[in-house]
Design an enzyme around this catalytic site. Structure first.
Site, PDB file in Angstrom:
ATOM      1  N   GLN A 198       0.876  -1.178   0.000  1.00  0.00           N
ATOM      2  CA  GLN A 198       0.000   0.000   0.000  1.00  0.00           C
ATOM      3  C   GLN A 198       0.912   1.227   0.000  1.00  0.00           C
ATOM      4  O   GLN A 198       1.428   1.638   1.041  1.00  0.00           O
ATOM      5  CB  GLN A 198      -0.905  -0.016   1.220  1.00  0.00           C
ATOM      6  N   ALA A 239     -11.746   2.548   4.409  1.00  0.00           N
ATOM      7  CA  ALA A 239     -10.775   1.673   3.749  1.00  0.00           C
ATOM      8  C   ALA A 239      -9.958   2.412   2.690  1.00  0.00           C
ATOM      9  O   ALA A 239     -10.172   3.592   2.404  1.00  0.00           O
ATOM     10  CB  ALA A 239     -11.496   0.483   3.133  1.00  0.00           C
ATOM     11  N   HIS A 240      -9.028   1.680   2.078  1.00  0.00           N
ATOM     12  CA  HIS A 240      -8.089   2.291   1.127  1.00  0.00           C
ATOM     13  C   HIS A 240      -8.797   2.871  -0.097  1.00  0.00           C
ATOM     14  O   HIS A 240      -9.766   2.334  -0.601  1.00  0.00           O
ATOM     15  CB  HIS A 240      -6.998   1.304   0.696  1.00  0.00           C
ATOM     16  N   ASN A 241      -8.288   4.030  -0.522  1.00  0.00           N
ATOM     17  CA  ASN A 241      -8.759   4.730  -1.721  1.00  0.00           C
ATOM     18  C   ASN A 241     -10.196   5.219  -1.630  1.00  0.00           C
ATOM     19  O   ASN A 241     -10.816   5.582  -2.636  1.00  0.00           O
ATOM     20  CB  ASN A 241      -8.593   3.860  -2.971  1.00  0.00           C
ATOM     21  N   SER A 259     -12.245   1.971  -2.258  1.00  0.00           N
ATOM     22  CA  SER A 259     -12.472   2.684  -3.528  1.00  0.00           C
ATOM     23  C   SER A 259     -13.891   3.234  -3.695  1.00  0.00           C
ATOM     24  O   SER A 259     -14.269   3.637  -4.794  1.00  0.00           O
ATOM     25  CB  SER A 259     -12.138   1.782  -4.734  1.00  0.00           C
TER      26      SER A 259
END
Length: 347
Positions: A198, A239-241, A259
């Site tokens: 990441q 969460a990520h993005n 995302s």
């Protein structure tokens, strides 16, 4: 420090009913009022306490009409709840801010520290980190290498800001919150799961507040971003993005998968979950425990799992409640139909 009803009314643009020289030095809930305290009334469920409260001053909405004598001095304002928030902010701002770097803190010589900064015992500020003016960093906080924390921020104990992540101005991070831990990225293989590095960052824009033990993951690439004015409750997972739009509020134990883009001015109830790679429009409302598995248009109000329209959910809930009786009625109708068929066949 004491303030009179007249001074408070002038500050809020309100009017005084009663003794304009009545003074207060603290705040109290209306049902727990004591002399010298200021309370407020904005919810009609608490009206009964207005007639017995011991508080010296009570904020009420301009259109409020008591139906019994009131001993407290009333200050009439456009919105009692908003006015209380203004007063409490003023009261809080008058408390002297801590300054100075504790001898027990570890601050890199390669870090850049602004003016009037407080860094408490056992906090760590690593190489290349930047801390803005007037920011307060309480004990046991870690600011990673190359991370940036803006001006006038408050980071409470055990906050962790990972390397290269960015915190804007006037942000508040409560105890145990984490900004920039790795996103949950793994590639399945015959032998298990390979970690996907990441390499992005997590960024909070200005005026963001995040609750205790809330986590905002760094992105796989690019950035996870929480826009200006967002308020996150305790134990929220971003969460990520993910992108959370400006002025959105999210209640405790909610999660947003990777995302997904959440619009501005959304209100997300507690224990809600939003699947990944979705787009949630502006001013979307999610009731508590809503599970969102498809994108939502601007202004939608959703409820249930899978999420459906709020009114549709209420209608469906009524049917679900009555299912035993509905099932009984259907079986009775089926029986009567079979009896009619038998009679008709016998003719």
């Amino acid at each position: 420090m004491e303030f009179t009803a007249k001074q408070i009314a002038e500050f809020l643009g309100g009017t005084v009913d009663g003794n304009e020289n009545a003074s207060v030095h603290t705040f109290a809930k209306i049902e727990e009022g004591v002399p010298g305290a200021l309370s407020f009334l904005s919810n009609v469920k608490y009206t009964q306490y207005l007639y017995s409260t011991q508080s010296s001053i009570v904020l009420v909405n301009k259109d409020f009409k008591p139906d019994q004598p009131v001993s407290a001095t009333l200050i009439r304002v456009d919105n009692a709840y908003e006015s209380l928030a203004k007063l409490m902010s003023l009261y809080s701002s008058m408390k002297p801010a801590k300054t100075g770097i504790s001898s027990l803190a570890s601050v890199s010589e390669k870090a850049k520290i602004g003016k009037n900064v407080y860094i408490g015992p056992f906090s760590v500020v690593e190489d290349g980190a930047v801390i803005g003016d007037n920011t307060q960093i309480y004990p046991l906080v870690t600011i990673g290498e190359g991370a940036t924390v803006g001006s006038d921020c408050i980071l409470y104990p055990h906050v962790t800001v990972y390397y290269a992540c960015k915190i804007g101005n006037r942000c508040i991070l409560h105890a145990g919150s984490v900004v920039g831990a790795d996103g949950f990225g793994f590639a399945p293989t015959p032998n298990g799961y390979d970690k996907i590095p990441q390499i992005g960052i997590a960024e909070l824009e200005d005026d963001v507040e995040i609750g205790a033990n809330t986590c905002i993951d760094r992105s796989t690439m690019g950035r996870t971003v929480v826009r200006k004015g967002v308020k996150l409750d305790n134990m929220v997972q971003v969460a990520h993005n993910v992108e959370v739009g400006a002025n959105t509020v999210i209640s405790a134990q909610s999660g947003i998968a990777g995302s997904t883009k959440v619009g501005s001015w959304c209100m997300i109830g507690g224990q809600s979950g939003i699947s990944g790679h979705l787009t949630i429009g502006d001013k979307v409302n999610l009731a508590a425990k809503t599970g969102v598995i498809s994108s939502a248009a601007d202004g939608e109000t959703l409820m249930g799992y899978p999420a459906i329209g709020y009114r549709n959910f209420l209608r469906s809930s009524l049917i679900y409640r009555d299912l035993p009786e509905i099932s009984k009625t259907i079986r009775q109708l089926e029986k009567e139909i079979e009896e009619l068929k038998a009679k008709l066949a016998g003719k």
